[in-house]
Design a protein around this motif. Structure first.
Motif, mmCIF file in Angstrom:
data_model
loop_
_atom_site.group_PDB
_atom_site.id
_atom_site.type_symbol
_atom_site.label_atom_id
_atom_site.label_comp_id
_atom_site.label_asym_id
_atom_site.label_seq_id
_atom_site.Cartn_x
_atom_site.Cartn_y
_atom_site.Cartn_z
ATOM 1 N N SER A 279 -20.953 58.386 19.238
ATOM 2 C CA SER A 279 -19.688 57.654 19.087
ATOM 3 C C SER A 279 -19.931 56.473 18.110
ATOM 4 O O SER A 279 -18.756 56.125 17.236
ATOM 5 C CB SER A 279 -19.153 57.242 20.436
ATOM 6 N N MET B 219 -20.000 57.323 14.624
ATOM 7 C CA MET B 219 -18.717 57.795 14.293
ATOM 8 C C MET B 219 -17.797 56.432 13.910
ATOM 9 O O MET B 219 -17.119 56.312 12.806
ATOM 10 C CB MET B 219 -17.927 58.552 15.166
ATOM 11 N N GLN C 46 -18.722 62.189 8.339
ATOM 12 C CA GLN C 46 -17.964 61.930 9.702
ATOM 13 C C GLN C 46 -17.473 63.508 10.171
ATOM 14 O O GLN C 46 -17.699 63.617 11.399
ATOM 15 C CB GLN C 46 -16.724 61.142 9.486
ATOM 16 N N GLY D 252 -18.856 65.322 13.657
ATOM 17 C CA GLY D 252 -17.879 65.575 14.467
ATOM 18 C C GLY D 252 -18.175 67.351 14.949
ATOM 19 O O GLY D 252 -18.335 67.448 16.183
ATOM 20 N N GLU E 65 -14.579 74.204 14.980
ATOM 21 C CA GLU E 65 -14.130 73.475 16.104
ATOM 22 C C GLU E 65 -13.496 74.525 16.999
ATOM 23 O O GLU E 65 -13.517 74.530 18.274
ATOM 24 C CB GLU E 65 -12.966 72.479 15.482
ATOM 25 N N SER F 97 -9.096 68.084 21.334
ATOM 26 C CA SER F 97 -9.349 68.208 20.270
ATOM 27 C C SER F 97 -8.340 68.949 19.031
ATOM 28 O O SER F 97 -8.524 69.212 17.886
ATOM 29 C CB SER F 97 -10.604 69.148 19.942
ATOM 30 N N TYR G 277 -6.985 66.801 15.960
ATOM 31 C CA TYR G 277 -8.016 67.234 14.921
ATOM 32 C C TYR G 277 -8.071 68.690 14.167
ATOM 33 O O TYR G 277 -8.033 68.818 12.975
ATOM 34 C CB TYR G 277 -9.580 66.868 15.527
ATOM 35 N N VAL H 209 -11.306 62.344 13.965
ATOM 36 C CA VAL H 209 -12.553 62.949 14.518
ATOM 37 C C VAL H 209 -13.085 61.999 15.552
ATOM 38 O O VAL H 209 -13.443 62.037 16.446
ATOM 39 C CB VAL H 209 -13.551 62.890 13.246
ATOM 40 N N PHE I 295 -13.671 62.588 19.491
ATOM 41 C CA PHE I 295 -14.878 62.508 20.245
ATOM 42 C C PHE I 295 -14.675 61.290 21.182
ATOM 43 O O PHE I 295 -15.277 61.438 22.193
ATOM 44 C CB PHE I 295 -15.852 62.231 19.198
#
Length: 306
Positions: free
Chosen positions: A55, A58, A109, A113, A182, A204, A207, A236, A240
């Motif tokens: 985190s 990111m 990034q 993720g 994802e 999620s 995203y 993202v 997260f």
């Protein structure tokens, strides 16, 4: 009927504005996540620490990306306003170093993720590697396509755009790989609880929706894809960050329950919020009248109840 192209000069402004708004949301989520980590330090475990470190990475990537967009926007609309092609001529030139650096931040990034999603899937599946084979392969494909795209940016003629034929294959592969990784993170998981899959999937969904829409717009060469492209990096982080907060809160709750005495759990101690209620001694006086047996005399009993 072909879509009417959105003007590029407005597209770049809207894209930068949307990223700034989403970055502000990410900043709030990240700050709350840091606070939760600090106040729940006794409930930390290895999984929580890894998620928190990701985190932080990111947040740094998102901060650098929004700063680069701000830098490019100022140069384009201030320094290059009278240059060849105006602001669009500067911002649309994908072979410039600042565009390549910004795109590298975006790709990093996104890959981070997806890598975190694969790691989360591995944890939820009780560290069973067979459930992360397909997501890992898609992740590797995304990394390769991202590297090829950034390498090709250097060789693209200044007059060409992001829709240059030599780029479309690799960019489409990258976007498709990200969306598929994802998706497989949530639905290839056969061991984790339904609650974990549902909560992670709900967080999620935004995203995943942006990635699918971005791929669709890019496939039809629509300029509005730039708006969604800049929105991906903070999105993202928001996704997260929310998952990390949920995991930390759950771990903290489990730690609190583990510190509770078994007798207290059986007794069902009530609380007001998080403050336990104390037992208060109460004195009770009972007065019993029995005319038939005591001749009208009164008797009293005192007791203590709690």
């Amino acid at each position: 009927m072909a879509l009417k192209q959105f003007p590029l000069d407005r597209t770049f402004l809207v894209a930068a504005w949307l990223e700034a708004v989403l970055y502000g949301c990410f900043l709030c989520v990240f700050s709350f996540g840091v606070y939760i980590q600090i106040t729940s330090n006794k409930a930390r475990n290895t999984h929580n620490r890894v998620m928190f470190i990701i985190s932080i990475a990111m947040f740094l990537l998102a901060s650098a990306h929004v700063a680069m967009n701000c830098f490019r926007l100022i140069r384009g609309y201030a320094e290059f306003v009278d240059g060849p092609g105006g602001p669009v001529g500067y911002l649309g030139q994908i072979s410039r170093w600042d565009h390549i650096f910004k795109d590298t931040l975006y790709a990093t990034q996104t890959i981070l993720g997806d890598g975190a999603a694969v790691y989360r899937c591995w944890i939820l599946c009780n560290r069973n590697y067979k459930f992360i084979v397909l997501p890992s392969m898609l992740l590797v494909a995304s990394i390769m396509s991202a590297c090829m795209t950034d390498a090709l940016f250097i060789t693209i003629p200044p007059s060409e755009s992001i829709f240059y034929p030599r780029l479309t294959h690799w960019i489409t592969t990258f976007l498709h790989g990200c969306g598929s990784a994802e998706h497989n993170h949530h639905w290839s998981d056969g061991v984790s609880t339904l609650a974990d899959r549902t909560e992670d999937g709900a967080l999620s969904s935004l995203y995943l929706f942006i990635e699918i829409l971005l791929l669709s717009l890019y496939s039809v060469n629509y300029n509005a894809q730039y708006i969604l492209l800049e929105a991906v990096t903070p999105t993202v982080g928001i996704t997260f960050g929310m998952i990390t907060i949920r995991i930390t809160l759950r771990s903290h709750r489990e730690w609190q329950l583990s510190q509770t005495e078994p007798g207290e759990l059986r007794g069902g101690i009530q609380t007001i919020g998080s403050v336990p209620m104390r037992r208060i001694p109460v004195k009770i006086t009972q007065q019993i009248q029995d005319d038939a047996r005591s001749g009208g005399k009164n008797s009293s009993m005192d007791g203590i109840s709690s």
